[in-house]
Write a protein that holds these residues in place. Structure first.
Motif, PDB file in Angstrom:
ATOM      1  N   GLU A 155      -9.451   0.436 -12.798  1.00  0.00           N
ATOM      2  CA  GLU A 155      -9.484  -0.155 -11.460  1.00  0.00           C
ATOM      3  C   GLU A 155      -9.467  -1.689 -11.520  1.00  0.00           C
ATOM      4  O   GLU A 155      -8.841  -2.340 -10.674  1.00  0.00           O
ATOM      5  CB  GLU A 155     -10.714   0.347 -10.711  1.00  0.00           C
ATOM      6  CG  GLU A 155     -10.632   1.848 -10.393  1.00  0.00           C
ATOM      7  CD  GLU A 155     -11.838   2.346  -9.621  1.00  0.00           C
ATOM      8  OE1 GLU A 155     -12.790   1.551  -9.423  1.00  0.00           O
ATOM      9  OE2 GLU A 155     -11.825   3.523  -9.219  1.00  0.00           O
ATOM     10  N   ARG A 168      -6.601  -3.966  -9.776  1.00  0.00           N
ATOM     11  CA  ARG A 168      -6.925  -5.039  -8.831  1.00  0.00           C
ATOM     12  C   ARG A 168      -6.376  -6.380  -9.309  1.00  0.00           C
ATOM     13  O   ARG A 168      -5.906  -7.194  -8.507  1.00  0.00           O
ATOM     14  CB  ARG A 168      -8.445  -5.145  -8.659  1.00  0.00           C
ATOM     15  CG  ARG A 168      -9.060  -4.037  -7.824  1.00  0.00           C
ATOM     16  CD  ARG A 168     -10.483  -4.370  -7.441  1.00  0.00           C
ATOM     17  NE  ARG A 168     -11.080  -3.300  -6.669  1.00  0.00           N
ATOM     18  CZ  ARG A 168     -11.854  -2.340  -7.183  1.00  0.00           C
ATOM     19  NH1 ARG A 168     -12.102  -2.346  -8.481  1.00  0.00           N
ATOM     20  NH2 ARG A 168     -12.358  -1.400  -6.419  1.00  0.00           N
ATOM     21  N   ARG A 186      -3.813  -8.667  -7.233  1.00  0.00           N
ATOM     22  CA  ARG A 186      -4.243  -9.990  -6.778  1.00  0.00           C
ATOM     23  C   ARG A 186      -3.346 -11.106  -7.312  1.00  0.00           C
ATOM     24  O   ARG A 186      -2.944 -12.009  -6.582  1.00  0.00           O
ATOM     25  CB  ARG A 186      -5.684 -10.241  -7.236  1.00  0.00           C
ATOM     26  CG  ARG A 186      -6.235 -11.617  -6.885  1.00  0.00           C
ATOM     27  CD  ARG A 186      -7.631 -11.803  -7.453  1.00  0.00           C
ATOM     28  NE  ARG A 186      -7.652 -11.661  -8.890  1.00  0.00           N
ATOM     29  CZ  ARG A 186      -8.300 -10.706  -9.530  1.00  0.00           C
ATOM     30  NH1 ARG A 186      -8.979  -9.790  -8.869  1.00  0.00           N
ATOM     31  NH2 ARG A 186      -8.271 -10.636 -10.854  1.00  0.00           N
ATOM     32  N   THR A 242      -7.870  -8.197  -1.285  1.00  0.00           N
ATOM     33  CA  THR A 242      -6.480  -8.159  -1.711  1.00  0.00           C
ATOM     34  C   THR A 242      -5.760  -7.146  -0.858  1.00  0.00           C
ATOM     35  O   THR A 242      -6.340  -6.172  -0.388  1.00  0.00           O
ATOM     36  CB  THR A 242      -6.356  -7.755  -3.190  1.00  0.00           C
ATOM     37  OG1 THR A 242      -6.901  -6.431  -3.355  1.00  0.00           O
ATOM     38  CG2 THR A 242      -7.101  -8.718  -4.089  1.00  0.00           C
ATOM     39  N   ASN A 297      -3.736  -4.009  -0.511  1.00  0.00           N
ATOM     40  CA  ASN A 297      -3.712  -2.833  -1.381  1.00  0.00           C
ATOM     41  C   ASN A 297      -2.259  -2.491  -1.736  1.00  0.00           C
ATOM     42  O   ASN A 297      -1.711  -1.475  -1.316  1.00  0.00           O
ATOM     43  CB  ASN A 297      -4.403  -1.655  -0.688  1.00  0.00           C
ATOM     44  CG  ASN A 297      -4.607  -0.482  -1.625  1.00  0.00           C
ATOM     45  OD1 ASN A 297      -4.596  -0.637  -2.848  1.00  0.00           O
ATOM     46  ND2 ASN A 297      -4.784   0.691  -1.053  1.00  0.00           N
TER      47      ASN A 297
END
Length: 441
Positions: free
Chosen positions: A305, A309, A313, A343, A345
């Motif tokens: 994860e 991310r 980002r 952020t 998605n």
């Protein structure tokens, strides 16, 4: 906080450890196959006058493993200039940037009043110094990651049974001295200075020091998650290329730079409040031992994860590898960038996530994270030395397939869509992933 707190300014700077002129790093694996570990957190602070600096590197340890501290200069010093360093093992305030070392009991702000365990210097043309607990000019005891509880029970003893259960203690009040002791353990400080003159060599016989922890200080360590200290080996070993010393350096009181090398096991870090924030940063995972990455719910999912991310980002693998923050374990540190910033998605190709894992992690670690490998590998740490791109990305396709299966089997967490639909896992099919979103009408 120590007396020097008013003299220092908390000016956190995220830096690349490879570009620091003075450095101190942990090395495991022995002389036959040494491996330099990578920190899970690394950052820098300066004194108020910015004449003295300190770097803070946090390493994840495997208890019982022998290690050394490798001290290096980025390049040889100019002609006529020599550098050396004082070494402190489990001594001194680890969150104070000192400007000078104490002389004859001087205790002004910014002055380190601790007594060093030993000191060393770089000879002409030398840029590296590796050893453990100082014994004499030619030998040392190897460091070993030991239990803080065991160190409290047997100060100065080498014959400690690390598996012996710690007797239960009644909870007692914790004094400021106990707090100081608890903050010192699990830290080796290497304090770099210039050599001001040379003298005839002296004999420096020494005994290895272990952290002295009273019962109340040990209780505080248990609560704060400080579980590892620098334990001494049972016998001295000859240092590499040790030679008879013809002259001995006298170091300046003025401190140029100090390297703080912290170490704790994964369980100890998990007990600290800042570990959750640190695991929002991709580079944290490249410093974790393989045993930590094999914990599927605790680490593997967090790693996947965090990588996802980071790619959402920053948009590129190179940008996502930049350290986001200077997380100090056990010290309340704030991020220099919003690691939890919102952020969009966005969809990210599964292959990009797998490739990012191959770039950040060692091959063995990437296999664990992407494919959930449970191979009975005896290796403890991630190995990066000497890797080529071909070796690093050799299993990218199989990792992409395995990671896709992992993601699609968790529809409550991830949304996987085909960008080139030719049937699930068919050759040529590509998939993207984003976080699953719950819509409440």
């Amino acid at each position: 906080m120590g007396a020097a707190e008013s003299h220092t300014a908390k000016k956190q700077v995220n830096v690349d450890e490879a570009k620091e002129f003075f450095s101190a790093k942990l090395v495991v694996g022995g002389d036959d196959k040494p491996e330099t570990l990578l920190p899970i957190s690394y950052w820098k602070e300066a004194s108020e006058d910015e004449e003295a600096t300190a770097t803070f590197a946090y390493y994840c340890a495997e208890p019982g493993v022998k290690f050394q501290v490798k001290c290096s200069l980025l390049r040889p010093p100019p002609d006529g200039v020599s550098y050396g360093a004082r070494v402190y093992v489990d001594r001194g305030e680890p969150d104070t940037v000192y400007t000078s070392a104490a002389v004859e009991g001087d205790a002004e702000d910014g002055v380190d009043t601790s007594v060093p365990d030993h000191y060393f210097w770089f000879g002409p043309g030398e840029t590296e110094y590796v050893r453990g607990f100082f014994a004499d000019t030619e030998s040392s005891w190897p460091f070993q990651f030991g239990s803080a509880a065991a160190a409290r029970r047997s100060l100065g003893s080498h014959n400690v049974d690390e598996d012996e259960p710690e007797p239960k203690r009644a909870r007692s009040s914790v004094s400021s001295a106990d707090v100081r002791l608890a903050k010192e353990i699990g830290c080796v400080r290497v304090q770099f200075c210039k050599v001001v003159k040379w003298m005839k060599p002296l004999r420096h016989a020494a005994t290895p020091r272990r952290a002295s922890l009273p019962g109340s200080a040990a209780e505080l360590c248990d609560r704060k998650g400080a579980r590892v200290v620098a334990k001494a080996g049972t016998a001295t070993v000859k240092d590499q290329e040790a030679a008879t010393v013809e002259k001995e350096a006298v170091l300046s009181e003025k401190i140029l730079h100090e390297c703080r090398v912290f170490f704790n096991d994964f369980g100890g870090y998990r007990a600290q409040a800042t570990m959750g924030a640190a695991m929002l940063e991709p580079l944290t995972f490249r410093g974790l031992p393989l045993s930590a990455l094999r914990q599927p719910d605790v680490v593997r999912r967090r790693c996947i994860e965090t990588f996802l991310r980071a790619l959402q980002r920053d948009g590129s693998e190179k940008a996502a590898q930049t350290r986001l923050s200077g997380w100090g374990f056990g010290l309340a540190r704030a991020s220099t960038r919003g690691a939890t910033e919102d952020t969009d998605n966005a969809k990210v190709a599964v292959k990009r996530v797998a490739k990012f894992a191959c770039e950040i992690l060692s091959p063995a670690a990437a296999k664990i994270v992407c494919a959930g490998s449970t191979d009975a590998d005896e290796a403890l740490y991630q190995t990066f030395a000497g890797l080529t791109d071909k070796e690093r990305f050799a299993d990218l396709e199989s990792h992409t397939t395995a990671l896709g299966e992992y993601l699609v089997n968790r529809p409550d967490l991830y949304e996987v869509t085909a960008t080139k639909s030719k049937g699930w896992l068919s050759k040529g099919t590509e998939y993207s992933v984003s976080f699953a979103e719950l819509v409440i009408e």
